[in-house]
Design a protein around this motif. Sequence first.
Motif, mmCIF file in Angstrom:
data_model
loop_
_atom_site.group_PDB
_atom_site.id
_atom_site.type_symbol
_atom_site.label_atom_id
_atom_site.label_comp_id
_atom_site.label_asym_id
_atom_site.label_seq_id
_atom_site.Cartn_x
_atom_site.Cartn_y
_atom_site.Cartn_z
ATOM 1 N N MET A 88 22.439 -31.279 135.774
ATOM 2 C CA MET A 88 22.148 -30.584 137.016
ATOM 3 C C MET A 88 23.443 -30.162 137.691
ATOM 4 S SD MET A 88 19.885 -31.934 140.271
ATOM 5 C CE MET A 88 21.192 -32.960 140.985
ATOM 6 N N ARG A 89 23.522 -28.908 138.079
ATOM 7 C CA ARG A 89 24.695 -28.406 138.792
ATOM 8 C C ARG A 89 24.466 -28.522 140.294
ATOM 9 N NH1 ARG A 89 26.896 -22.692 137.021
ATOM 10 N NH2 ARG A 89 28.569 -23.460 138.381
ATOM 11 N N VAL A 90 25.470 -29.005 140.987
ATOM 12 C CA VAL A 90 25.392 -29.173 142.438
ATOM 13 C C VAL A 90 26.413 -28.250 143.090
ATOM 14 C CG1 VAL A 90 25.635 -30.777 144.362
ATOM 15 C CG2 VAL A 90 24.610 -31.561 142.211
ATOM 16 N N PHE A 91 25.953 -27.416 144.005
ATOM 17 C CA PHE A 91 26.807 -26.482 144.734
ATOM 18 C C PHE A 91 26.899 -26.964 146.181
ATOM 19 C CE2 PHE A 91 24.970 -24.272 141.205
ATOM 20 C CZ PHE A 91 25.917 -23.358 140.771
ATOM 21 N N ARG A 92 28.067 -27.338 146.604
ATOM 22 C CA ARG A 92 28.259 -27.751 147.996
ATOM 23 C C ARG A 92 28.678 -26.515 148.788
ATOM 24 N NH1 ARG A 92 28.151 -33.205 148.841
ATOM 25 N NH2 ARG A 92 28.059 -34.472 146.942
ATOM 26 N N GLY A 93 27.730 -25.947 149.461
ATOM 27 C CA GLY A 93 27.929 -24.677 150.130
ATOM 28 C C GLY A 93 27.258 -23.570 149.346
ATOM 29 N N LEU A 94 27.069 -22.448 150.003
ATOM 30 C CA LEU A 94 26.403 -21.313 149.367
ATOM 31 C C LEU A 94 27.427 -20.441 148.652
ATOM 32 C CD1 LEU A 94 24.035 -20.351 152.311
ATOM 33 C CD2 LEU A 94 23.406 -21.527 150.192
ATOM 34 N N PRO A 95 27.160 -20.020 147.432
ATOM 35 C CA PRO A 95 28.088 -19.135 146.723
ATOM 36 C C PRO A 95 28.152 -17.766 147.402
ATOM 37 C CG PRO A 95 26.031 -19.322 145.517
ATOM 38 C CD PRO A 95 25.941 -20.305 146.643
ATOM 39 N N ALA A 96 29.232 -17.053 147.151
ATOM 40 C CA ALA A 96 29.369 -15.712 147.726
ATOM 41 C C ALA A 96 28.346 -14.751 147.130
ATOM 42 C CB ALA A 96 30.789 -15.196 147.496
ATOM 43 N N ALA A 97 28.027 -14.957 145.864
ATOM 44 C CA ALA A 97 27.036 -14.117 145.188
ATOM 45 C C ALA A 97 26.409 -14.926 144.069
ATOM 46 C CB ALA A 97 27.684 -12.854 144.636
ATOM 47 N N ALA A 98 25.167 -14.596 143.751
ATOM 48 C CA ALA A 98 24.445 -15.325 142.706
ATOM 49 C C ALA A 98 25.020 -15.015 141.334
ATOM 50 C CB ALA A 98 22.970 -14.950 142.750
ATOM 51 N N ASP A 99 25.076 -16.040 140.476
ATOM 52 C CA ASP A 99 25.531 -15.832 139.098
ATOM 53 C C ASP A 99 24.367 -15.799 138.114
ATOM 54 O OD1 ASP A 99 24.849 -18.486 139.309
ATOM 55 O OD2 ASP A 99 26.544 -19.213 138.114
ATOM 56 N N ARG A 100 23.150 -16.141 138.598
ATOM 57 C CA ARG A 100 21.956 -16.006 137.781
ATOM 58 C C ARG A 100 20.735 -16.065 138.687
ATOM 59 N NH1 ARG A 100 20.214 -20.613 133.712
ATOM 60 N NH2 ARG A 100 18.468 -19.155 133.695
ATOM 61 N N GLU A 101 19.596 -15.672 138.150
ATOM 62 C CA GLU A 101 18.371 -15.659 138.938
ATOM 63 C C GLU A 101 17.699 -17.029 138.891
ATOM 64 O OE1 GLU A 101 16.215 -12.452 137.165
ATOM 65 O OE2 GLU A 101 17.281 -10.931 138.338
ATOM 66 N N VAL A 102 17.036 -17.378 140.023
ATOM 67 C CA VAL A 102 16.461 -18.720 140.123
ATOM 68 C C VAL A 102 15.043 -18.668 140.666
ATOM 69 C CG1 VAL A 102 18.736 -19.726 140.542
ATOM 70 C CG2 VAL A 102 17.272 -19.147 142.491
ATOM 71 N N ALA A 103 14.291 -19.710 140.319
ATOM 72 C CA ALA A 103 13.071 -20.079 141.028
ATOM 73 C C ALA A 103 13.485 -21.151 142.023
ATOM 74 C CB ALA A 103 12.017 -20.605 140.059
ATOM 75 N N LEU A 104 13.133 -20.989 143.279
ATOM 76 C CA LEU A 104 13.728 -21.785 144.356
ATOM 77 C C LEU A 104 12.665 -22.455 145.205
ATOM 78 C CD1 LEU A 104 16.540 -22.265 145.909
ATOM 79 C CD2 LEU A 104 15.750 -20.430 147.425
ATOM 80 N N THR A 105 12.969 -23.658 145.666
ATOM 81 C CA THR A 105 12.223 -24.266 146.752
ATOM 82 C C THR A 105 13.217 -24.689 147.813
ATOM 83 O OG1 THR A 105 10.461 -25.815 147.355
ATOM 84 C CG2 THR A 105 12.174 -26.649 145.875
ATOM 85 N N ILE A 106 12.752 -24.763 149.058
ATOM 86 C CA ILE A 106 13.635 -24.953 150.210
ATOM 87 C C ILE A 106 13.109 -26.106 151.051
ATOM 88 C CG2 ILE A 106 14.712 -23.840 152.211
ATOM 89 C CD1 ILE A 106 13.800 -21.136 150.977
ATOM 90 N N GLY A 107 13.999 -26.984 151.471
ATOM 91 C CA GLY A 107 13.579 -28.051 152.375
ATOM 92 C C GLY A 107 14.615 -29.132 152.506
ATOM 93 N N ASN A 108 14.322 -30.099 153.368
ATOM 94 C CA ASN A 108 15.227 -31.238 153.551
ATOM 95 C C ASN A 108 14.967 -32.342 152.533
ATOM 96 O OD1 ASN A 108 16.743 -30.456 156.020
ATOM 97 N ND2 ASN A 108 14.688 -30.339 156.869
#
Length: 306
Positions: free
Chosen positions: A1-21
């Motif tokens: 699993m890759r962990v990104f601390r902060g949002l990238p400037a631009a996406a490097d690939r397309e994702v299926a996403l869920t959002i929450g705490n």
Amino acid sequence: MRVFRGLPAAADREVALTIGNFDGVHRGHQAMLARLIEAADDLALASAVLTFDPHPREFFAPHAAPPRLSTLRGKLERFAAHGIDRVYIARFDRALAGLAPEAFIDDVLVRRLGTRWVLVGEDFRFGKARAGDLSTLRGAARTFSVESMRTVAVAGERASSTTVRDALADGDFARAAVLLGRPYTLAGRVAHGAKLGRTLGFPTANLRLKQRPPISGVFAVRVHGVASAPRAGVASLGVRPTVTDRGAPLLEVFLFDFDAPLYGRRIEVEFLHKLRDEARFPDLDALTRQMHRDAAEAREFFAAGR
């Protein structure tokens, strides 16, 4: 699993996403993660979670925010165990809080994360002043599809972080475990302390907590990570009012029939039964007598096969 601390400037690939705490990663969250992975596999996308640190409620009202059920590391470990490909940890600050819903969609979801499919709860709100909702998201979804998930019920009640906190506040660890899908635990590395417990005849493994825990008091516990099998013990969780006035939360665990150095080792403490609330004693002698009673009561709990 890759962990990104902060949002990238631009996406490097397309994702299926869920959002929450995803505080606690309870069974409602687990249902969302399972659906996310299923959709990502069907669409040949990376499965991704967007979460926030600190919790938005901690940002807006730090003294009124509820205690966290899980640390950030604990959440990441749960995501990895469920097979998530990527986790984006967005720092929740004034800039993010001030984004209009449309800007959040265009800048964060589309440009920075490359979202092509997104899953949210029915009560999902986002953007400045929580102005965006599910209909806002669907209305702006030109390059991605949107799916919502209904609230998950477990044993007849809503699976939510609030419900788990209520169960823990009641000392109902069995109910909390049903909602979480696992026992409630706290984990961390054993730190050096003042060695007071050893002086009183109760050497303890100490875990310093960065956030206020959802419970306090004295408990019968089972500890993982100290031996080949879990070890029974008694634990005090709180601010130690008899010995200090600093008020920093500390988890102190006395392991039964165990004497080996644990400093620096990562352990996990499983809470099984509450013995009593935290209390201030007039002196150390009174505290020591109570510690003996606590240990005896915890041993009785385990001897009863619970």
